[in-house]
Design a protein around this motif. Structure first.
Motif, mmCIF file in Angstrom:
data_model
loop_
_atom_site.group_PDB
_atom_site.id
_atom_site.type_symbol
_atom_site.label_atom_id
_atom_site.label_comp_id
_atom_site.label_asym_id
_atom_site.label_seq_id
_atom_site.Cartn_x
_atom_site.Cartn_y
_atom_site.Cartn_z
ATOM 1 N N PRO A 28 0.792 -1.239 0.000
ATOM 2 C CA PRO A 28 0.000 0.000 0.000
ATOM 3 C C PRO A 28 0.821 1.284 0.000
ATOM 4 N N ASP A 29 2.051 1.227 0.496
ATOM 5 C CA ASP A 29 2.857 2.442 0.597
ATOM 6 C C ASP A 29 3.855 2.615 -0.542
ATOM 7 N N THR A 30 3.917 1.647 -1.458
ATOM 8 C CA THR A 30 4.860 1.757 -2.576
ATOM 9 C C THR A 30 4.118 1.546 -3.891
ATOM 10 N N ILE A 31 4.149 0.328 -4.392
ATOM 11 C CA ILE A 31 3.505 0.033 -5.672
ATOM 12 C C ILE A 31 2.009 0.323 -5.625
ATOM 13 N N GLY A 32 1.390 0.128 -4.478
ATOM 14 C CA GLY A 32 -0.040 0.361 -4.334
ATOM 15 C C GLY A 32 -0.468 1.802 -4.537
ATOM 16 N N LYS A 33 0.481 2.734 -4.521
ATOM 17 C CA LYS A 33 0.171 4.147 -4.738
ATOM 18 C C LYS A 33 0.282 4.561 -6.207
ATOM 19 N N ILE A 34 0.816 3.676 -7.034
ATOM 20 C CA ILE A 34 1.001 3.985 -8.449
ATOM 21 C C ILE A 34 -0.343 3.878 -9.174
ATOM 22 N N PRO A 35 -0.665 4.849 -10.037
ATOM 23 C CA PRO A 35 -1.909 4.735 -10.813
ATOM 24 C C PRO A 35 -1.912 3.447 -11.642
ATOM 25 N N ILE A 36 -3.072 2.813 -11.695
ATOM 26 C CA ILE A 36 -3.227 1.571 -12.451
ATOM 27 C C ILE A 36 -4.290 1.758 -13.513
ATOM 28 N N ALA A 37 -3.950 1.374 -14.735
ATOM 29 C CA ALA A 37 -4.906 1.378 -15.844
ATOM 30 C C ALA A 37 -5.270 -0.072 -16.120
ATOM 31 N N PHE A 38 -6.550 -0.335 -16.207
ATOM 32 C CA PHE A 38 -7.084 -1.685 -16.341
ATOM 33 C C PHE A 38 -7.738 -1.825 -17.705
ATOM 34 N N SER A 39 -7.218 -2.729 -18.515
ATOM 35 C CA SER A 39 -7.729 -2.926 -19.865
ATOM 36 C C SER A 39 -8.685 -4.113 -19.910
ATOM 37 N N THR A 40 -9.808 -3.896 -20.556
ATOM 38 C CA THR A 40 -10.787 -4.967 -20.685
ATOM 39 C C THR A 40 -11.540 -4.808 -22.006
ATOM 40 N N ALA A 41 -11.925 -5.925 -22.569
ATOM 41 C CA ALA A 41 -12.628 -5.901 -23.849
ATOM 42 C C ALA A 41 -14.067 -5.451 -23.669
ATOM 43 N N GLN A 42 -14.531 -4.594 -24.573
ATOM 44 C CA GLN A 42 -15.936 -4.188 -24.552
ATOM 45 C C GLN A 42 -16.768 -5.294 -25.189
ATOM 46 N N GLY A 43 -17.995 -5.427 -24.753
ATOM 47 C CA GLY A 43 -18.892 -6.389 -25.360
ATOM 48 C C GLY A 43 -18.653 -7.819 -24.910
ATOM 49 N N SER A 44 -17.854 -7.982 -23.876
ATOM 50 C CA SER A 44 -17.614 -9.319 -23.348
ATOM 51 C C SER A 44 -17.980 -9.338 -21.880
ATOM 52 N N MET A 45 -17.770 -10.469 -21.236
ATOM 53 C CA MET A 45 -18.138 -10.581 -19.828
ATOM 54 C C MET A 45 -17.362 -9.606 -18.957
ATOM 55 N N GLU A 46 -16.177 -9.178 -19.397
ATOM 56 C CA GLU A 46 -15.371 -8.282 -18.601
ATOM 57 C C GLU A 46 -16.002 -6.906 -18.428
ATOM 58 N N LYS A 47 -16.908 -6.522 -19.311
ATOM 59 C CA LYS A 47 -17.496 -5.185 -19.199
ATOM 60 C C LYS A 47 -18.330 -5.033 -17.936
ATOM 61 N N ASP A 48 -18.762 -6.142 -17.352
ATOM 62 C CA ASP A 48 -19.562 -6.094 -16.142
ATOM 63 C C ASP A 48 -18.725 -6.253 -14.873
ATOM 64 N N VAL A 49 -17.418 -6.344 -15.024
ATOM 65 C CA VAL A 49 -16.531 -6.486 -13.884
ATOM 66 C C VAL A 49 -16.494 -5.177 -13.114
ATOM 67 N N ILE A 50 -16.571 -5.263 -11.802
ATOM 68 C CA ILE A 50 -16.515 -4.062 -10.963
ATOM 69 C C ILE A 50 -15.054 -3.720 -10.712
ATOM 70 N N VAL A 51 -14.663 -2.553 -11.190
ATOM 71 C CA VAL A 51 -13.286 -2.079 -11.083
ATOM 72 C C VAL A 51 -13.218 -1.054 -9.954
ATOM 73 N N PRO A 52 -12.204 -1.141 -9.093
ATOM 74 C CA PRO A 52 -12.077 -0.137 -8.024
ATOM 75 C C PRO A 52 -12.090 1.282 -8.583
ATOM 76 N N ARG A 53 -12.640 2.208 -7.825
ATOM 77 C CA ARG A 53 -12.809 3.596 -8.269
ATOM 78 C C ARG A 53 -11.522 4.272 -8.715
ATOM 79 N N ASP A 54 -10.429 3.990 -8.019
ATOM 80 C CA ASP A 54 -9.185 4.687 -8.327
ATOM 81 C C ASP A 54 -8.413 4.077 -9.496
ATOM 82 N N VAL A 55 -8.970 3.049 -10.120
ATOM 83 C CA VAL A 55 -8.330 2.400 -11.261
ATOM 84 C C VAL A 55 -8.886 3.000 -12.553
ATOM 85 N N ILE A 56 -8.001 3.291 -13.481
ATOM 86 C CA ILE A 56 -8.379 3.862 -14.768
ATOM 87 C C ILE A 56 -8.820 2.714 -15.671
ATOM 88 N N ARG A 57 -10.036 2.760 -16.140
ATOM 89 C CA ARG A 57 -10.540 1.692 -17.013
ATOM 90 C C ARG A 57 -10.338 2.087 -18.471
#
Length: 77
Positions: A28-57
């Motif tokens: 939480p105090d090192t890598i956990g503070k780095i912005p994370i971008a999360f890639s997922t395919a549109q139109g597939s089951m991944e579009k319904d995945v709940i992504v944490p608020r601070d993650v860039i989708r």
């Protein structure tokens, strides 16, 4: 440390959300503070995945100009 982490939903050893949660819980105090971008395919089951608020989708396919803009925003010296 990197300025931005980009991960995909589907990966061989663990899915992207498991990775994100692991990083945030265990580093939480090192890598956990780095912005994370999360890639997922549109139109597939991944579009319904709940992504944490601070993650860039970022949807697939992603235009190169959009990826470069994301890097420019988060990877400043």
């Amino acid at each position: 440390l990197p300025s931005l982490i980009i991960t995909d939903y589907l990966m061989p050893e663990m899915d992207g959300l498991t990775f994100i949660n692991y990083v945030k819980e265990n580093y939480p105090d090192t890598i956990g503070k780095i912005p994370i971008a999360f890639s997922t395919a549109q139109g597939s089951m991944e579009k319904d995945v709940i992504v944490p608020r601070d993650v860039i989708r970022i949807p697939k396919p992603m235009e190169l100009k959009d990826l470069l803009k994301l890097a420019q925003i988060h990877c400043r010296p």
